[in-house]
Design an enzyme around this catalytic site. Structure first.
Site, PDB file in Angstrom:
ATOM      1  NE  ARG A   1      -2.211   3.791 -12.822  1.00 54.02           N
ATOM      2  CZ  ARG A   1      -2.085   2.467 -12.894  1.00 54.02           C
ATOM      3  NH1 ARG A   1      -2.576   1.814 -13.944  1.00 54.02           N
ATOM      4  NH2 ARG A   1      -1.509   1.790 -11.927  1.00 54.02           N
TER       5      ARG A   1
ATOM      6  CB  ALA B   1      -0.924  -0.006   1.221  1.00 54.93           C
TER       7      ALA B   1
HETATM    8  C1  UD1 Z   1      -0.168  -4.842 -10.301  1.00 50.95           C
HETATM    9  C2  UD1 Z   1       0.614  -5.969 -10.957  1.00 50.95           C
HETATM   10  C3  UD1 Z   1      -0.184  -6.531 -12.132  1.00 50.95           C
HETATM   11  C4  UD1 Z   1      -1.562  -6.972 -11.661  1.00 50.95           C
HETATM   12  C5  UD1 Z   1      -2.279  -5.859 -10.902  1.00 50.95           C
HETATM   13  C6  UD1 Z   1      -3.533  -6.396 -10.260  1.00 50.95           C
HETATM   14  C7  UD1 Z   1       2.967  -5.386 -10.647  1.00 50.95           C
HETATM   15  C8  UD1 Z   1       4.187  -4.839 -11.274  1.00 50.95           C
HETATM   16  N1  UD1 Z   1       1.882  -5.472 -11.417  1.00 50.95           N
HETATM   17  O1  UD1 Z   1      -0.281  -3.804 -11.275  1.00 50.95           O
HETATM   18  O2  UD1 Z   1       0.500  -7.639 -12.704  1.00 50.95           O
HETATM   19  O3  UD1 Z   1      -2.335  -7.383 -12.785  1.00 50.95           O
HETATM   20  O4  UD1 Z   1      -1.441  -5.315  -9.863  1.00 50.95           O
HETATM   21  O5  UD1 Z   1      -4.296  -5.391  -9.663  1.00 50.95           O
HETATM   22  O6  UD1 Z   1       2.984  -5.771  -9.497  1.00 50.95           O
HETATM   23  N2  UD1 Z   1       2.920  -0.677  -4.331  1.00 50.95           N
HETATM   24  C9  UD1 Z   1       3.835  -0.550  -3.294  1.00 50.95           C
HETATM   25  N3  UD1 Z   1       5.085  -0.146  -3.569  1.00 50.95           N
HETATM   26  C10 UD1 Z   1       5.527   0.106  -4.829  1.00 50.95           C
HETATM   27  C11 UD1 Z   1       4.599  -0.036  -5.890  1.00 50.95           C
HETATM   28  C12 UD1 Z   1       3.307  -0.439  -5.604  1.00 50.95           C
HETATM   29  O7  UD1 Z   1       3.490  -0.762  -2.138  1.00 50.95           O
HETATM   30  O8  UD1 Z   1       6.694   0.457  -5.001  1.00 50.95           O
HETATM   31  C13 UD1 Z   1       1.540  -1.079  -4.013  1.00 50.95           C
HETATM   32  C14 UD1 Z   1       0.487  -0.098  -4.476  1.00 50.95           C
HETATM   33  O9  UD1 Z   1       0.187   0.837  -3.442  1.00 50.95           O
HETATM   34  C15 UD1 Z   1      -0.698  -0.986  -4.790  1.00 50.95           C
HETATM   35  C16 UD1 Z   1      -0.085  -2.318  -5.125  1.00 50.95           C
HETATM   36  O10 UD1 Z   1       1.266  -2.281  -4.692  1.00 50.95           O
HETATM   37  O11 UD1 Z   1      -1.578  -1.151  -3.696  1.00 50.95           O
HETATM   38  C17 UD1 Z   1      -0.113  -2.582  -6.635  1.00 50.95           C
HETATM   39  O12 UD1 Z   1       0.532  -1.497  -7.295  1.00 50.95           O
HETATM   40  P1  UD1 Z   1      -0.119  -0.818  -8.566  1.00 50.95           P
HETATM   41  O13 UD1 Z   1       0.743   0.294  -8.992  1.00 50.95           O
HETATM   42  O14 UD1 Z   1      -1.549  -0.567  -8.340  1.00 50.95           O
HETATM   43  O15 UD1 Z   1       0.089  -2.026  -9.612  1.00 50.95           O
HETATM   44  P2  UD1 Z   1      -0.747  -2.295 -10.925  1.00 50.95           P
HETATM   45  O16 UD1 Z   1      -0.246  -1.429 -12.007  1.00 50.95           O
HETATM   46  O17 UD1 Z   1      -2.186  -2.282 -10.623  1.00 50.95           O
HETATM   47 CA    CA Z   2      -3.488  -1.683  -8.932  1.00 46.69          CA
END
Ligand code: UD1
Ligand code: CA
Length: 475
Positions: A20, A14
């Site tokens: 976006r 999280a």
């Molecule tokens: C991610 C997955 C994707 C999947 C999708 C499902 C990756 C690279 N991709 O994409 O394969 O289909 O979720 O919903 O994992 N977060 C962190 N630290 C970071 C980056 C993200 O804690 O450095 C957390 C975000 O807050 C979020 C979650 O990880 O809650 C997922 O990140 P997000 O950027 O939403 O990934 P998606 O592009 O949705």
């Molecule tokens: Ca996501």
């Protein structure tokens, strides 16, 4: 927990900015109805603690972007969830790396994103128990998305499988509809040798957790992709449009749940109910009712249209007439409130009490069977049983510095337009004359008259007319 099952923890990711969403709030704190997105994920995990076979002991949440806000939310509402700081958000794989100290001592690690509020605990329980029974190194959930845009695509070839992110996918891969849910469970001993092998050589320069899937398969490990049936459950929230879609789904799920348990609604499509609300049987809701917070509504209550309730406690057979705004208060059995009433901040209408049209009741008790039927402000007042408060009565509770209380006894009769200049007491069976300003205590059974005596000036209109005519001559 038995040795063969092993200790399972859950890591919620999280820390992301949620670019976006274009919001100043961190994405996981944006509200779905009246609770943050993260609430729903943590609630699903909490339920999992009791699920047979699927027990997850401890929960940690990776926080980063506006992490103080997320941490404060956790400490306020989910004391047992451990916040873990990811100061730079270098990707989902990096988020798992920096939490290593927390998970390294477990046997299995469930990983899930913080932005999937529709996820059900039953689904997680099944994933966890299937994973343990199968002895897999990693199990994750995939599903067919009717609009796969934005998700990582599951690319299968022979025995191999990999996940390709939207931004790295070829035109051909973008056509694939099987996508990664972002929900995985790993055997720790299999995760450890791979988690630091991730690289960031991709279009976003991030360490992608999903890259670990193909890596593990290449080194001969057993990775299971469970294809789930219902795509809604795994909807991630990345854009305001997706948030609105999820809100609509959560709203209707909650409304359906209450209908199924015996709440009647004339127009379910206009009723909004938060996830922490509980209602008994034989409750009926008119159109355009909103019920939020930790509101409890017991059997037989009726809620009139356009009423908004928050953190309310309604005992049996309460009738809220339309257009009531009620918060943080108690309505005891058979009390009646509204229309056009505000009740707030720890007020209590005792059994059978009534607050009526254009009345505001703040931090006050209206005793059993007492009534304030019209146009009143009752603040910081304690009113006994069987008392009638006349129209236009006001407790003048604020002296410019502090709030003062008004005490009104049992069986009192308060005349219309009485001003109680607090602090002041009206003892049992006392009355006030209409239009009185009460500045002194009124003893038991007395009538207080606190107004100027009326004087009639005979012939006044006639004299006034005459004067006006004389003035007219001069012009
Ligand atoms: C991610 C997955 C994707 C999947 C999708 C499902 C990756 C690279 N991709 O994409 O394969 O289909 O979720 O919903 O994992 N977060 C962190 N630290 C970071 C980056 C993200 O804690 O450095 C957390 C975000 O807050 C979020 C979650 O990880 O809650 C997922 O990140 P997000 O950027 O939403 O990934 P998606 O592009 O949705
Ligand atoms: Ca996501």
């Amino acid at each position: 927990m038995s040795g063969s099952d092993g200790v399972t923890g859950a890591l919620v990711l999280a820390a992301g900015k949620g670019t976006r969403m274009k919001s100043t709030l961190p994405k996981v704190l944006l509200p779905v109805l009246d609770q943050p997105i993260l609430y729903y994920v943590l609630r699903a995990l909490e339920k999992l603690k009791d699920a047979p076979g699927g027990q997850v002991g401890s929960v940690a949440v990776v926080v980063g972007h506006k992490g103080e806000m997320v941490r404060d939310y956790l400490s306020g509402e989910w004391g047992s969830a451990v916040p873990i700081w990811q100061h730079e958000q270098l990707g989902t794989g990096h988020a798992v790396q920096i939490a290593k100290e927390w998970w390294a001592g477990l046997d299995h690690l469930l990983i899930l994103p913080g932005d999937v509020p529709l996820l059900r605990s039953e689904t997680l329980a099944e994933l966890v128990s299937d994973h343990k029974i199968s002895g897999a190194d990693c199990s994750f959930i995939s599903f067919h998305a009717s609009n796969p845009f934005g998700y990582g695509r599951v690319v299968r070839s022979g025995d191999g499988m990999s996940i390709v992110e939207e931004k790295d996918a070829s035109e051909e891969q973008k056509l694939l509809s099987e996508v990664n849910s972002g929900i995985y469970i790993f055997r720790i001993s299999s995760l450890l040798p791979h988690i630091y092998r991730l690289d960031n050589e991709n279009s976003q320069g991030e360490y992608y957790l999903p890259d670990i899937i193909s890596m593990m398969i290449r080194s001969g490990m057993n990775v299971r992709a469970t294809l789930a049936g219902d795509e809604n459950e795994f909807r991630g929230i990345n854009t305001p449009r997706q948030l609105a879609d999820v809100v609509a789904l959560v709203r209707s799920e909650i409304v359906e749940g209450h209908l199924a348990s015996g709440v009647r609604m004339m127009d379910p499509s206009s009723v909004w109910i938060g996830p922490k609300v509980s209602m008994g049987e034989d409750v009926s809701l008119d159109p355009f009712v909103q019920i939020w917070g930790e509101t409890t509504i017991k059997r037989g209550c009726r809620i009139g249209g356009f009423s908004i309730l928050r953190n309310m406690d309604l005992e049996e057979d309460v009738h809220v007439v339309s257009h009531a705004v009620l918060s943080g208060s108690i309505l005891q059995k058979s009390a009646k409130a509204g229309p056009f009433i505000v009740i707030r901040d720890g007020a209590c209408l005792e059994e059978g009490a009534q607050g009526g049209k254009f009345v505001e009741i703040k931090k006050s008790v209206l005793g059993k069977g007492s009534k304030a039927p019209h146009l009143s402000y009752l603040g910081d007042a304690v009113i006994g049983e069987g008392t009638n408060i006349g129209a236009g009565t006001i407790t003048c509770n604020y002296d410019g510095e502090k709030k003062n209380s008004t005490v009104i006894g049992n069986r009192c009769f308060v005349g219309s337009d009485t001003m109680f200049v607090a602090p002041v007491t009206l003892e049992d069976d006392a009355s006030t004359a209409a239009g009185s300003v009460i500045t002194q205590n009124v003893p038991e059974g007395a009538l207080a008259v606190g107004r100027a005596r009326q004087r009639n000036i005979e012939g006044w209109a006639q004299r006034k007319r005459k004067k006006a005519n004389e003035g007219g001559d001069r012009n």
